[in-house]
Design a protein around this motif. Structure first.
Motif, PDB file in Angstrom:
ATOM      1  N   GLU A  38       0.826  -1.204   0.000  1.00 37.46           N
ATOM      2  CA  GLU A  38       0.000   0.000   0.000  1.00 37.46           C
ATOM      3  C   GLU A  38       0.866   1.263   0.000  1.00 37.46           C
ATOM      4  N   ASN A  39       2.025   1.169  -0.659  1.00 33.77           N
ATOM      5  CA  ASN A  39       2.968   2.283  -0.714  1.00 33.77           C
ATOM      6  C   ASN A  39       3.611   2.293  -2.100  1.00 33.77           C
ATOM      7  N   GLU A  40       3.353   3.351  -2.876  1.00 33.10           N
ATOM      8  CA  GLU A  40       3.837   3.403  -4.260  1.00 33.10           C
ATOM      9  C   GLU A  40       5.362   3.374  -4.352  1.00 33.10           C
ATOM     10  N   THR A  41       6.024   4.136  -3.505  1.00 35.46           N
ATOM     11  CA  THR A  41       7.489   4.196  -3.552  1.00 35.46           C
ATOM     12  C   THR A  41       8.103   2.842  -3.231  1.00 35.46           C
ATOM     13  N   ASP A  42       7.630   2.199  -2.149  1.00 33.14           N
ATOM     14  CA  ASP A  42       8.137   0.870  -1.803  1.00 33.14           C
ATOM     15  C   ASP A  42       7.859  -0.116  -2.930  1.00 33.14           C
ATOM     16  N   SER A  43       6.667  -0.025  -3.504  1.00 29.80           N
ATOM     17  CA  SER A  43       6.305  -0.951  -4.586  1.00 29.80           C
ATOM     18  C   SER A  43       7.212  -0.772  -5.797  1.00 29.80           C
ATOM     19  N   GLU A  44       7.488   0.486  -6.155  1.00 28.19           N
ATOM     20  CA  GLU A  44       8.395   0.748  -7.284  1.00 28.19           C
ATOM     21  C   GLU A  44       9.783   0.198  -6.988  1.00 28.19           C
ATOM     22  N   LEU A 125      30.256   9.025  -2.103  1.00 26.58           N
ATOM     23  CA  LEU A 125      29.161   8.528  -2.935  1.00 26.58           C
ATOM     24  C   LEU A 125      29.020   9.387  -4.190  1.00 26.58           C
ATOM     25  N   LEU A 126      29.074  10.709  -4.029  1.00 26.30           N
ATOM     26  CA  LEU A 126      28.973  11.616  -5.178  1.00 26.30           C
ATOM     27  C   LEU A 126      30.134  11.388  -6.146  1.00 26.30           C
ATOM     28  N   HIS A 127      31.312  11.124  -5.609  1.00 27.34           N
ATOM     29  CA  HIS A 127      32.480  10.818  -6.441  1.00 27.34           C
ATOM     30  C   HIS A 127      32.220   9.554  -7.265  1.00 27.34           C
ATOM     31  N   PHE A 128      31.662   8.525  -6.627  1.00 31.03           N
ATOM     32  CA  PHE A 128      31.351   7.277  -7.332  1.00 31.03           C
ATOM     33  C   PHE A 128      30.295   7.518  -8.404  1.00 31.03           C
ATOM     34  N   VAL A 139      19.593   9.977 -13.874  1.00 30.19           N
ATOM     35  CA  VAL A 139      18.458   9.245 -13.284  1.00 30.19           C
ATOM     36  C   VAL A 139      18.688   8.978 -11.802  1.00 30.19           C
ATOM     37  N   ILE A 140      19.926   8.704 -11.399  1.00 28.78           N
ATOM     38  CA  ILE A 140      20.239   8.499  -9.975  1.00 28.78           C
ATOM     39  C   ILE A 140      19.939   9.792  -9.209  1.00 28.78           C
ATOM     40  N   GLN A 141      20.379  10.912  -9.764  1.00 30.39           N
ATOM     41  CA  GLN A 141      20.187  12.204  -9.113  1.00 30.39           C
ATOM     42  C   GLN A 141      18.701  12.524  -8.974  1.00 30.39           C
ATOM     43  N   LEU A 142      17.938  12.310 -10.033  1.00 34.01           N
ATOM     44  CA  LEU A 142      16.505  12.616  -9.996  1.00 34.01           C
ATOM     45  C   LEU A 142      15.755  11.708  -9.022  1.00 34.01           C
ATOM     46  N   ARG A 143      16.113  10.427  -9.003  1.00 35.48           N
ATOM     47  CA  ARG A 143      15.386   9.467  -8.164  1.00 35.48           C
ATOM     48  C   ARG A 143      15.757   9.606  -6.687  1.00 35.48           C
ATOM     49  N   TYR A 144      17.048   9.672  -6.392  1.00 31.86           N
ATOM     50  CA  TYR A 144      17.485   9.572  -5.001  1.00 31.86           C
ATOM     51  C   TYR A 144      17.811  10.899  -4.334  1.00 31.86           C
ATOM     52  N   PHE A 145      18.127  11.928  -5.113  1.00 31.07           N
ATOM     53  CA  PHE A 145      18.424  13.214  -4.489  1.00 31.07           C
ATOM     54  C   PHE A 145      17.230  14.167  -4.606  1.00 31.07           C
ATOM     55  N   ASN A 163      12.065   3.021 -20.415  1.00 27.70           N
ATOM     56  CA  ASN A 163      13.474   3.431 -20.545  1.00 27.70           C
ATOM     57  C   ASN A 163      14.029   3.898 -19.201  1.00 27.70           C
ATOM     58  N   VAL A 164      13.213   4.675 -18.482  1.00 27.83           N
ATOM     59  CA  VAL A 164      13.640   5.195 -17.173  1.00 27.83           C
ATOM     60  C   VAL A 164      13.892   4.030 -16.217  1.00 27.83           C
ATOM     61  N   LYS A 165      12.984   3.060 -16.201  1.00 24.67           N
ATOM     62  CA  LYS A 165      13.131   1.904 -15.311  1.00 24.67           C
ATOM     63  C   LYS A 165      14.422   1.145 -15.620  1.00 24.67           C
ATOM     64  N   ILE A 166      14.677   0.920 -16.903  1.00 26.68           N
ATOM     65  CA  ILE A 166      15.876   0.171 -17.285  1.00 26.68           C
ATOM     66  C   ILE A 166      17.139   0.975 -16.969  1.00 26.68           C
ATOM     67  N   LYS A 167      17.116   2.271 -17.259  1.00 24.47           N
ATOM     68  CA  LYS A 167      18.280   3.120 -16.949  1.00 24.47           C
ATOM     69  C   LYS A 167      18.597   3.086 -15.464  1.00 24.47           C
ATOM     70  N   LEU A 168      17.552   3.190 -14.640  1.00 22.88           N
ATOM     71  CA  LEU A 168      17.756   3.184 -13.194  1.00 22.88           C
ATOM     72  C   LEU A 168      18.292   1.835 -12.735  1.00 22.88           C
ATOM     73  N   LEU A 169      17.763   0.773 -13.299  1.00 26.09           N
ATOM     74  CA  LEU A 169      18.220  -0.575 -12.986  1.00 26.09           C
ATOM     75  C   LEU A 169      19.719  -0.701 -13.287  1.00 26.09           C
ATOM     76  N   ARG A 170      20.107  -0.286 -14.487  1.00 27.35           N
ATOM     77  CA  ARG A 170      21.517  -0.367 -14.901  1.00 27.35           C
ATOM     78  C   ARG A 170      22.393   0.565 -14.076  1.00 27.35           C
ATOM     79  N   ALA A 171      21.897   1.771 -13.815  1.00 22.85           N
ATOM     80  CA  ALA A 171      22.678   2.747 -13.048  1.00 22.85           C
ATOM     81  C   ALA A 171      22.985   2.206 -11.655  1.00 22.85           C
ATOM     82  N   LYS A 172      21.986   1.599 -11.008  1.00 21.28           N
ATOM     83  CA  LYS A 172      22.200   1.045  -9.665  1.00 21.28           C
ATOM     84  C   LYS A 172      23.213  -0.093  -9.699  1.00 21.28           C
TER      85      LYS A 172
END
Length: 183
Positions: A38-44, A125-128, A139-145, A163-172
């Motif tokens: 019952e939580n969109e963020t957790d579900s994503e 972390l920012l260096h990495f 995508v990392i910046q938009l999602r997590y920061f 595309n966003v989902k796949i990019k985020l998957l690969r970025a992580k």
């Protein structure tokens, strides 16, 4: 039959097949987790993690079972892991006397050392993150920061949600590899 051919192609590293599987099963896995959490963020997050684990372990998939059943089983395990992490981070019960002793001693504001450690960890972390290609950094910046949803990121980048989902998957994944290589 069609799904099996996409699974086989994905096992051989075919990115189009990965995208097809993600698109084809995303709503089912996400919907299942949304009912549970019952939580969109957790579900994503759970759904992204599910596909990440599934794609990593694709060679272990047994075609005797439905692919969506396999994905749901992975999603359940990811959810259980998330619940365990949340549970283990809860406070232990303490008596009023212990609480008063702690209150007399503890200053809840972070010490100069705590702030320095936090700044160093964030700087590292920012260096990495800067070692990633620019489109992965974004995508990392938009999602997590900026804590944007997948849909908001898709709109901002004017790209399809898949595309966003796949990019985020690969970025992580790439970020995890970079961090692991620096240890």
């Amino acid at each position: 039959m069609e799904i099996i051919s996409y699974i086989e192609k994905a096992k051989n590293g075919d990115q189009v097949a990965f995208t097809y599987l993600l698109d084809h099963y995303w709503n089912e896995v996400y919907g299942f987790m949304l009912k549970r959490t019952e939580n969109e963020t957790d579900s994503e997050d759970i759904t992204i993690e599910t596909f990440s684990k599934a794609f990593d372990k694709l060679t272990t998939y047994n075609p005797e079972f439905q692919f969506n059943t396999w994905l749901i089983a992975i999603a359940k395990n990811v959810h259980i892991d998330l619940l365990r992490k949340k549970k283990s981070s809860l406070f232990v019960e303490i008596t009023d006397e212990e609480d008063q002793q702690a209150h007399n001693i503890a200053d809840s504001s972070p010490s100069a050392e705590d702030e320095l450690i936090t700044e160093q960890n964030l700087a590292q972390l920012l260096h990495f993150i800067k070692e990633l290609k620019p489109h992965y950094q974004e995508v990392i910046q938009l999602r997590y920061f900026q804590e944007m949803s997948y849909q908001e990121i898709a709109e901002q980048l004017q790209e399809p949600l898949s595309n966003v989902k796949i990019k985020l998957l690969r970025a992580k994944k790439l970020l995890a590899e970079i961090i692991q290589n620096h240890r």
